[in-house]
Scaffold this active site. Structure first.
Site, PDB file in Angstrom:
ATOM      1  N   ARG A 140      79.144  83.526  60.039  1.00  0.00           N
ATOM      2  CA  ARG A 140      77.721  83.300  60.221  1.00  0.00           C
ATOM      3  C   ARG A 140      77.291  82.196  59.271  1.00  0.00           C
ATOM      4  NH1 ARG A 140      77.176  83.649  55.472  1.00  0.00           N
ATOM      5  NH2 ARG A 140      74.955  83.561  55.736  1.00  0.00           N
ATOM      6  N   GLY A 141      76.056  81.723  59.448  1.00  0.00           N
ATOM      7  CA  GLY A 141      75.607  80.541  58.743  1.00  0.00           C
ATOM      8  C   GLY A 141      75.743  79.347  59.667  1.00  0.00           C
ATOM      9  N   ALA A 142      74.674  78.564  59.807  1.00  0.00           N
ATOM     10  CA  ALA A 142      74.636  77.511  60.829  1.00  0.00           C
ATOM     11  C   ALA A 142      75.819  76.542  60.763  1.00  0.00           C
ATOM     12  CB  ALA A 142      73.308  76.761  60.750  1.00  0.00           C
ATOM     13  N   ARG A 168      75.057  82.317  70.070  1.00  0.00           N
ATOM     14  CA  ARG A 168      73.871  82.521  69.233  1.00  0.00           C
ATOM     15  C   ARG A 168      72.906  81.361  69.464  1.00  0.00           C
ATOM     16  NH1 ARG A 168      74.582  84.540  63.306  1.00  0.00           N
ATOM     17  NH2 ARG A 168      72.526  85.330  63.854  1.00  0.00           N
ATOM     18  N   GLN A 225      72.804  89.952  53.778  1.00  0.00           N
ATOM     19  CA  GLN A 225      73.639  88.803  53.410  1.00  0.00           C
ATOM     20  C   GLN A 225      73.489  88.433  51.935  1.00  0.00           C
ATOM     21  OE1 GLN A 225      71.608  88.956  56.118  1.00  0.00           O
ATOM     22  NE2 GLN A 225      72.324  87.653  57.778  1.00  0.00           N
ATOM     23  N   ASP A 237      68.726  77.088  59.732  1.00  0.00           N
ATOM     24  CA  ASP A 237      69.489  77.151  60.971  1.00  0.00           C
ATOM     25  C   ASP A 237      69.031  76.103  61.973  1.00  0.00           C
ATOM     26  OD1 ASP A 237      71.339  79.838  61.210  1.00  0.00           O
ATOM     27  OD2 ASP A 237      69.732  80.033  59.755  1.00  0.00           O
ATOM     28  N   LYS A 268      66.785  82.589  58.005  1.00  0.00           N
ATOM     29  CA  LYS A 268      66.900  84.047  58.125  1.00  0.00           C
ATOM     30  C   LYS A 268      65.537  84.717  57.976  1.00  0.00           C
ATOM     31  CE  LYS A 268      69.936  85.587  58.952  1.00  0.00           C
ATOM     32  NZ  LYS A 268      70.354  85.854  60.353  1.00  0.00           N
TER      33      LYS A 268
END
Length: 349
Positions: free
Chosen positions: A45-47, A88, A198, A239, A250
């Site tokens: 995860r994480g752009a 996503r 997170q 993101d 987030k």
């Protein structure tokens, strides 16, 4: 060096971030379908990391294609790209990486009809995206370090560190690491970041691993620690950044930005140029992913809310540009008015 995603000869290696900090387990994903599912399930995860994973997944799928002609290969390629695009919706780096792989495929197709050569070029492109991200994060760290005073305590929300990128530095935490590497004393206050935690599970883990002082707080403590004068600056990742500087990050980031404004604390966004989406004029056009209610009603397998209740679980919110002091990119620092400064950085990249 923390490596959340890595190319291997027989698949993609991913650190399963769902298990941190209790267990450090690496998975080997042997098909593009497994990579797509890993993105969807937040193994990675994480752009920026999502973009890298998607590019590698496309390259892996193409490598495994049994097509014998360029036309066969292109049909498989487009299907794989479509599969990745449905994982996503909010992180623009996903779509940026897919389009970059498409451009690489079209270029290769125009220069050769050798199917194996095209496959190798797409693998090289995916690996280049990974390497470029590592360099971009270092640049973000250098630019951002200039904005962080010696002795600062930085509050951050979610995880925008090595785990959210190609590894090593990160974006928001890259600014922290850049300040440290510039010889400044710097500490971090990490919001826990409900509901996926997170901040608690990932940011605290990687900062502790890196020897950077970190204090964990619950999300509803942010205003209190700001009022007490414990926060020098807020630095978060992104993101997707709209043309006017509105920023999706987030869920909970908007709340932190409002609190920072109220307490006259600078609020910085750190992200690579690839996170800027000039095709949308404002944050109103950013699609917001909604995730499974169980992420809110359960912690691991433990239920923490009554059965049968309604749950609203947006994964992101949008911080309006007027709450953002500056946007730190790998090409420089953008300041208001963002419609001019962001375009200038993107066009100069």
């Amino acid at each position: 060096m923390i490596k959340p995603v890595e190319w291997a000869a027989d698949g993609i290696i991913m650190l399963d971030q769902r298990l941190l900090p209790a267990e450090e387990r690496y998975l080997k994903l042997r098909s593009y379908e497994e990579v797509a599912d890993a993105i969807r399930q937040m193994v990675v995860r994480g752009a920026p990391a999502i973009g890298i994973a998607a590019a590698m997944g496309i390259a892996l799928g193409l490598k495994q294609s049994i097509g014998t002609s360029v036309a066969d290969l292109e049909e498989d390629f487009e299907y794989i790209c479509e599969t990745m695009s449905r994982t996503r919706p909010t992180a623009v780096n996903l779509f940026w990486a897919i389009e970059r792989m498409r451009a690489a495929f079209q270029k290769a197709k125009s220069e050769t009809s050798d199917v194996e050569e095209i496959k190798q070029r797409l693998i090289a492109e995916a690996r280049a995206i990974h390497e470029e991200d590592l360099a971009a994060n270092r640049a973000i760290g250098r630019f951002g370090a200039e904005l962080i005073p010696d002795g600062a305590t930085v509050l951050t929300h979610c995880n925008a560190g090595a785990l959210a990128t190609g590894g090593d530095y990160g974006t928001a935490l890259g600014v922290v690491r850049g300040a440290r590497d510039a010889g400044k004393r710097v500490a971090v206050i990490a919001d826990e970041t409900r509901p996926f935690l997170q901040g608690a599970r990932l940011t605290a883990w990687e900062l502790a691993k890196d020897g950077i002082p970190v204090t964990l707080i619950t999300d509803n403590m942010a205003g209190h620690v700001m009022k007490q004068g414990k926060v020098s600056a807020v630095v978060v990742g992104a993101d997707r950044i709209a043309a006017n500087g509105d920023t999706a990050n987030k869920i909970g980031t908007y709340m932190v930005a409002v609190l920072a404004k109220e307490h006259n604390i600078p609020f910085y966004v750190a992200a690579p140029i690839s996170t800027i989406d000039l095709s949308i004029p404002s944050g109103d056009q950013i699609p917001i992913e909604e995730r499974d209610p169980s992420e809110v009603t359960q912690l691991r397998d433990q239920r923490i809310a009554p059965e049968g209740i309604d749950v609203y679980n947006p994964a992101f919110d949008v911080t309006p540009n007027e709450l953002i002091t500056a946007i730190i990119t790998d090409k420089g620092v953008a300041r208001p008015p963002y419609t001019q400064s962001l375009r200038a950085l993107v066009q100069g990249a």
